[in-house]
Design a protein around this motif. Structure first.
Motif, PDB file in Angstrom:
ATOM      1  N   LEU B  41       0.956  -1.197  -0.079  1.00  0.00           N
ATOM      2  CA  LEU B  41       0.086  -0.062   0.069  1.00  0.00           C
ATOM      3  C   LEU B  41       0.709   1.342  -0.050  1.00  0.00           C
ATOM      4  O   LEU B  41       0.336   2.268  -0.217  1.00  0.00           O
ATOM      5  CB  LEU B  41      -0.909  -0.118   1.143  1.00  0.00           C
ATOM      6  N   PHE B  42       2.117   1.069   0.498  1.00  0.00           N
ATOM      7  CA  PHE B  42       3.021   2.375   0.414  1.00  0.00           C
ATOM      8  C   PHE B  42       4.037   2.609  -0.533  1.00  0.00           C
ATOM      9  O   PHE B  42       4.890   3.446  -0.391  1.00  0.00           O
ATOM     10  CB  PHE B  42       3.498   2.307   1.797  1.00  0.00           C
ATOM     11  N   VAL B  43       4.093   1.488  -1.563  1.00  0.00           N
ATOM     12  CA  VAL B  43       5.241   1.475  -2.453  1.00  0.00           C
ATOM     13  C   VAL B  43       4.831   1.652  -3.856  1.00  0.00           C
ATOM     14  O   VAL B  43       3.781   1.338  -4.270  1.00  0.00           O
ATOM     15  CB  VAL B  43       6.211   0.308  -2.287  1.00  0.00           C
ATOM     16  N   LYS B  44       5.760   1.761  -4.392  1.00  0.00           N
ATOM     17  CA  LYS B  44       5.172   1.947  -6.213  1.00  0.00           C
ATOM     18  C   LYS B  44       4.929   0.659  -6.682  1.00  0.00           C
ATOM     19  O   LYS B  44       5.607  -0.534  -6.043  1.00  0.00           O
ATOM     20  CB  LYS B  44       6.575   2.444  -6.810  1.00  0.00           C
ATOM     21  N   ASN B  45       4.451   0.667  -7.809  1.00  0.00           N
ATOM     22  CA  ASN B  45       4.124  -0.401  -8.476  1.00  0.00           C
ATOM     23  C   ASN B  45       5.309  -1.604  -8.853  1.00  0.00           C
ATOM     24  O   ASN B  45       5.185  -2.551  -8.888  1.00  0.00           O
ATOM     25  CB  ASN B  45       3.592  -0.349  -9.779  1.00  0.00           C
ATOM     26  N   PHE B  46       6.320  -1.014  -9.278  1.00  0.00           N
ATOM     27  CA  PHE B  46       7.702  -1.747  -9.476  1.00  0.00           C
ATOM     28  C   PHE B  46       8.147  -2.462  -8.305  1.00  0.00           C
ATOM     29  O   PHE B  46       8.523  -3.486  -8.598  1.00  0.00           O
ATOM     30  CB  PHE B  46       8.724  -0.726 -10.101  1.00  0.00           C
ATOM     31  N   ILE B 173      -7.890  -1.229  -7.816  1.00  0.00           N
ATOM     32  CA  ILE B 173      -6.269  -1.299  -7.770  1.00  0.00           C
ATOM     33  C   ILE B 173      -5.410  -1.767  -9.136  1.00  0.00           C
ATOM     34  O   ILE B 173      -6.056  -2.603  -9.917  1.00  0.00           O
ATOM     35  CB  ILE B 173      -6.169  -2.623  -6.569  1.00  0.00           C
ATOM     36  N   SER B 174      -4.244  -1.683  -9.048  1.00  0.00           N
ATOM     37  CA  SER B 174      -3.389  -1.938 -10.157  1.00  0.00           C
ATOM     38  C   SER B 174      -3.389  -3.250 -10.281  1.00  0.00           C
ATOM     39  O   SER B 174      -3.553  -4.188  -9.198  1.00  0.00           O
ATOM     40  CB  SER B 174      -2.098  -1.202 -10.125  1.00  0.00           C
ATOM     41  N   GLN B 175      -2.846  -3.701 -11.685  1.00  0.00           N
ATOM     42  CA  GLN B 175      -2.392  -5.103 -11.942  1.00  0.00           C
ATOM     43  C   GLN B 175      -1.670  -5.834 -11.119  1.00  0.00           C
ATOM     44  O   GLN B 175      -1.701  -6.881 -10.574  1.00  0.00           O
ATOM     45  CB  GLN B 175      -2.314  -5.504 -13.555  1.00  0.00           C
ATOM     46  N   ASP B 176      -0.669  -4.906 -11.024  1.00  0.00           N
ATOM     47  CA  ASP B 176       0.507  -5.417 -10.003  1.00  0.00           C
ATOM     48  C   ASP B 176      -0.002  -5.825  -8.656  1.00  0.00           C
ATOM     49  O   ASP B 176       0.457  -6.961  -8.207  1.00  0.00           O
ATOM     50  CB  ASP B 176       1.643  -4.209  -9.818  1.00  0.00           C
ATOM     51  N   MET B 177      -0.831  -4.977  -7.934  1.00  0.00           N
ATOM     52  CA  MET B 177      -1.146  -4.933  -6.797  1.00  0.00           C
ATOM     53  C   MET B 177      -2.268  -6.303  -6.627  1.00  0.00           C
ATOM     54  O   MET B 177      -2.030  -7.044  -5.768  1.00  0.00           O
ATOM     55  CB  MET B 177      -1.795  -3.833  -6.197  1.00  0.00           C
TER      56      MET B 177
END
Lengths: 292, 341, 409
Positions: B41-46, B173-177
């Protein structure tokens, strides 16, 4: 029929490379009961050292002997500095150590000598051997040196006190210590000898495959396979194993339709695994008896 | 000279870990779990992507831990099972249009069967011989994947591009998450399953075989069954990891599943602590992040730096992260004692 | 009474400001995407510095040195290049990780010259999805010239298939009854090449009498050569990387097999392949080139090569000028710099692709005379010309015309 004999001869020629490496593998196994993944890289590094000496003007045999000495000393040094502290650690940790050594040597060699291939001289010349176009004089010389090494090793292990002491230290360390053998130094000696044999293998192989930091990667796999096939306790088996792997691989590539060519290495390895299932100690190895 | 070489039974190649120390204590487990849930929840997608790969490789190392740490069978061939799992998922998703979640159990089952079958001939092999056989499997896999016969399915040397799934039900939410949480749930499920497996009767059978195969068989354990079972389970879990990896990376190709992967997984197991399941994630972190660190220190010598770091780790903690955890536990125990008095 | 002149003044001032600001937007307004600022342009790159393809890592090193030179000379339109390069070990999953790092963490403007077909295939969809240029990829695979489906991906070097077609054309013209034996590396490079050869031969594909593939894990390819000789072929096409090309040249001489020997451009380096294999073994070998060879004395007085050698001496003194990869890195980097210069102050990713697709007759220092870089919105293959050459004495002799390898549809 001619293709068949040709492939057999070509297989013997390539097999000589594997046999050379397999001897070094067996040597280290005799000393420490394990396969050293970095064996090939150590051989490669030694070969580069000899190449560098020759670049600086040292004649071939001078460089050869100096490199032998350097490799022997280097093998002992690596064992004393890096692997003696790990003697009490689990075996898997030691294997991780071999892998780390591999990474370090490969990387350093790449930095010092870069990745372009280099020509490496041979003392045997490259003309056809006995008029045969399939085996060059160098390859014949390689087979000859391997056989000589093999005989020397046989005498060493069978008829010298140190050879006997080394074998004792590897297989029954407790008892060996009781008899006064310094097992720790036996291991170091084994490393030194394995490194020296490896350097000879490297210096024989380089004229055929060209010298570059990644040259021994493929060779080492085949060397392991050959040593295991022949029996890890038998230098003679290692050499025979090398030739067998070379021949079998060629025949598989030529005669198994369709996939034979693309699956040469897996097929060779599958053969070895099959042999192991039938004869777990390899063709010429001594069967291992485990006491509960 | 005797015709037979005797090997007096010295220390087993893989050492036993006391059952109660198999996992982290409840408190520590909850803290780790909380971190894993909250971090994205606190970091970038990468970074979320990297964490997903951390879990994926952690699963693969966990599988190896069950096989080697649990049943004492060496394997340098996990990359083959990982590849089969990855390609199964990719082929099912791209050629059969299957939903990504469904491909995972299929990948797991196929790899289980594959591992079980491979375990058969491997029964008679042990130690360095088994290592060679599994090594052979690992080198054979990329070649098999490149074979012309299978090119229509596998894409041959070009590989297959995999479509990344969107979060379901239109969640914002993003695909990554989404993929991360999906992977996390699966990882936790498999972890719990593995811990229970090792504590169960089968697990005890594994460990008996690891410690002394002959004695185990003399005591009535069906060695053949359990050894092949261990291979099967390990392969199955690795296959699921491979499938998840394929979805996360969105691409499969023979070059991604070479012997280098098998060696990395092995290193991950050693660094994490052989047989210690929680260590799998430490090992996974090592094999993902330390090469990046090594590259940051020196581009030309990145391999050497990695090797040096690896040496340092095995010198300081030959038994891997488990040793660190034990020391920490010991210190905490001392702290608690001194607090009481 | 006061307000009136003030009002007029204000109106006048506003009009002036409005006019000048619209004038500004008409010319020379600076536009940036992530990765470009007034002072710097961030360029990302992925190379195999470790692993099986580590021999190509030197390309990244050369490019880094070239960008250092450009920065020392003032940068591009006053901006310094920040070249960020990562190792992927030739592994596609690692390449994906590094590409994401470059785009999402380092926030580069574009990814330049990533190496390897597997790695590029892995990151192609991602980069196109993020609309980040995947420029001048370091592989000759034919699939990078596809502006319709992948408008953000562009190749650089002549594609393997176009090179193979040139050899096919040559053979059909000069040796129409030839029997061809092919040795090819069993990966995307070898397979793509072979396809080009077969497509180029068309109905005459039966000229190929033997095909042998090899893996890079094999220590030597000697036994493949033995097998190919037994096929009775009189033409030998060597689709090999440097080490294996050298082994082939040597083995051919050893077994005294003298077919017409054609070697692929990637292994045509005098210093990297021919010299170790032995000049006496390489007489009469054919190949094709698009760039000058650093070991070839015929370019000693060529102004482009002189600049290249001067650059090496000052910025990359440890580099091996005989290594074709070094020449390659220089040429690619020079092309990148040209494109960025053409962008001027409009450093958006869209404009970068637009300028990259508008190169006309651009000749980097290291390309052969007559070979130029040309692109258009429908042609994403910058270099597609090659000239054939024959090895004589200790160097390559170019012959014939500069040929375009495009398949005439």
């Amino acid at each position: 029929m001619e293709l068949f004999t040709n492939q057999i001869l070509a297989g013997i020629a390539t097999g000589a490379i594997y046999a050379c490496m397999a001897l070094a593998v067996v040597m280290i196994y005799q000393a420490i009961d394990h396969l050293n993944f970095a064996q090939g890289e150590m051989a490669m590094f030694s070969t580069f050292v000899s190449w560098q000496l020759m670049q600086w003007g040292v004649p071939y045999w001078g460089a050869f002997l100096l490199t032998l000495a350097f490799s022997f000393a280097g093998g002992i040094a690596i064992e004393r500095l890096l692997f003696k502290p790990l003697a009490k650690a689990p075996i898997l940790t030691n294997v991780a150590g071999f892998i780390a050594l591999f990474a370090i040597i490969n990387s350093v060699a790449g930095l010092i000598w870069d990745f372009t291939i280099k020509q490496y001289p041979t003392p045997f010349g490259s003309s056809p051997f006995l008029g045969s176009q399939l085996i060059s004089t160098h390859q014949a010389g390689m087979i000859g040196v391997t056989v000589l090494l093999l005989i020397a090793l046989y005498f060493f292990f069978q008829f010298t006190r140190i050879g006997l002491a080394m074998r004792a230290a590897a297989s029954v360390p407790e008892s060996a210590r009781l008899v006064g053998i310094n097992t720790s130094w036996m291991i170091a000696l084994g490393w030194g000898m394995a490194a020296a044999i490896g350097s000879i293998a490297g210096m024989l192989i380089a004229p055929v495959v060209f010298l570059e930091p990644n040259m021994m990667g493929g060779v080492l796999i085949y060397g392991f396979a050959a040593a295991v096939l022949g029996g890890l306790t038998s230098p003679f088996g290692a050499v025979i194993g090398g030739f067998l792997v070379g021949i079998f691989e060629n025949l598989a590539g030529t005669y198994i339709p369709g996939v034979g060519n693309e699956l040469k290495l897996p097929i060779a390895l599958a053969l070895i695994v099959t042999v192991l299932v039938v004869k777990p100690a390899g063709l010429f190895g001594r069967p291992i008896v485990k006491r509960v | 000279m005797s015709a037979v070489q005797e090997a007096v039974t010295d220390a087993p190649a893989v050492e036993a870990i006391p059952k109660r120390a198999l996992t982290l204590g409840t408190g520590t487990s909850l803290v780790v779990l909380a971190l894993l849930i909250a971090a994205p929840l606190f970091v970038k997608n990468f970074i979320i992507f990297q964490m997903t790969m951390l879990l994926v490789y952690g699963l693969a190392v966990l599988a190896l831990n069950i096989l080697t740490g649990g049943s004492g069978q060496f394997s340098l061939g996990q990359s083959a099972f990982y590849a089969v799992g990855a390609y199964t998922s990719a082929i099912l998703m791209e050629h059969a249009g299957m939903n990504y979640a469904l491909t995972l159990p299929i990948a797991g089952i196929i790899c289980f069967a594959f591992g079980f079958l491979f375990g058969q001939p491997a029964l008679r092999l042990s130690g360095v011989y088994l290592a060679l056989a599994t090594f052979a499997l690992a080198t054979a896999m990329p070649q098999l994947l490149k074979l012309g016969y299978f090119e229509h399915w596998t894409g041959g040397v070009q590989g297959l591009v995999v479509t990344k799934p969107d979060a379901p039900f239109g969640l914002p939410i993003s695909q990554d998450m989404w993929l991360y949480y999906f992977t996390l749930v699966i990882t936790i499920a498999i972890y719990i399953f593995s811990v229970n497996l090792l504590k169960s009767r089968s697990g005890r059978a594994f460990m008996a075989i690891r410690d002394n195969e002959i004695a185990a068989s003399a005591m009535g354990i069906d060695v053949a069954l359990y050894k092949t079972l261990a291979f099967g389970v390990s392969a199955g879990i690795t296959g699921v990891a491979g499938g998840l990896g394929a979805i996360a990376v969105q691409f499969v190709a023979p070059d991604g599943y070479t012997i280098t992967l098998a060696i990395s997984l092995f290193l991950g197991m050693v660094v994490g602590g052989v047989g210690w399941l929680p260590g799998s994630i430490v090992g996974s972190a090592f094999i993902i992040f330390v090469p990046n660190i090594a590259e940051g220190i020196s581009k030309g010598l990145s391999g050497a730096v990695f090797g040096v770091i690896l040496f340092l780790v095995i010198f300081l903690v030959p038994h891997g992260a488990r040793q660190v955890a034990l020391v920490a536990q010991h210190l905490l125990g001392k702290l608690k004692k001194s607090q009481k008095t | 009474m006061h307000s009136r002149p003030n009002f007029l003044l204000a109106a006048f001032a506003t009009t002036v400001i409005a006019l000048t600001s619209t004038a500004d937007s008409a010319f020379a307004q600076k536009k940036y995407d992530t990765g470009a600022t007034d002072t710097e342009i961030k360029i990302g790159n992925i190379m195999p510095y470790s692993g099986p393809a580590s021999a190509y890592g030197v390309i990244g090193k050369t490019e880094a040195a070239y960008f250092n030179k450009i920065n020392a000379e003032g940068g591009i339109n006053g901006r310094k290049i920040n070249f960020i390069t990562y190792d992927d070990g030739y592994s596609p999953p690692k390449a994906v990780e590094q590409a994401r790092k470059l785009v999402e963490s380092d926030e580069v403007l574009l990814v330049f010259n990533p190496l390897g077909t597997p790695s590029n295939s892995a990151i192609q969809k991602y980069l196109n999805g993020k609309k980040v240029p995947q420029l001048f990829v370091a592989t000759g695979a034919t699939k990078w010239n596809d502006p319709k489906d992948f408008p953000w991906t562009m190749g650089w070097q002549p594609s393997y298939q176009s090179e193979a077609r040139i050899y096919a054309k040559y053979l059909m013209k000069e040796k129409p009854g030839a029997k061809i034996a092919v040795l090819f590396q069993n990966d995307d490079f070898g397979k793509d090449y072979l396809k080009g050869l077969k497509d180029g031969l068309g109905t005459k594909a039966s000229m190929i009498v033997a095909e042998e593939s090899y893996e890079t894990s094999e220590p030597t390819i000697d036994n493949h050569i033995v097998k190919l000789k037994a096929s009775g072929a009189d033409v030998f096409l060597s689709i090999t990387t440097p080490k294996f090309a050298a082994q082939a040249i040597k083995k051919l001489a050893e077994i005294e097999w003298k077919p017409l020997h054609i070697v692929s451009n990637v292994s045509a380096s005098v210093g990297g392949v021919i010299k170790p294999a032995g000049f006496e073994n390489a007489q009469g070998i054919l190949s094709a080139a698009y760039a000058k060879d650093g070991a070839d004395p015929q370019w000693d007085n060529d102004p482009g090569m002189k600049k290249f050698l001067a650059f090496l001496e000052k910025y990359d003194p440890d580099a091996n000028k005989l290594d074709g990869s070094v020449v390659y890195g220089y040429g690619a980097a020079q092309t990148m710099v040209k494109v960025l210069q053409m962008c001027g102050d409009n450093l958006t990713r869209e404009n970068v692709m637009k300028q990259a697709a508008s190169l006309k007759g651009f000749a980097p220092d290291t390309l052969l005379p007559g070979v130029t870089i040309n692109t258009s919105p429908t042609d994403f293959a910058p270099i597609d010309q090659l000239q054939m050459m024959r090895f004589k004495g200790e160097k390559w002799e170019l012959f014939g015309d500069i040929i375009s390898g495009e398949l005439s549809n």
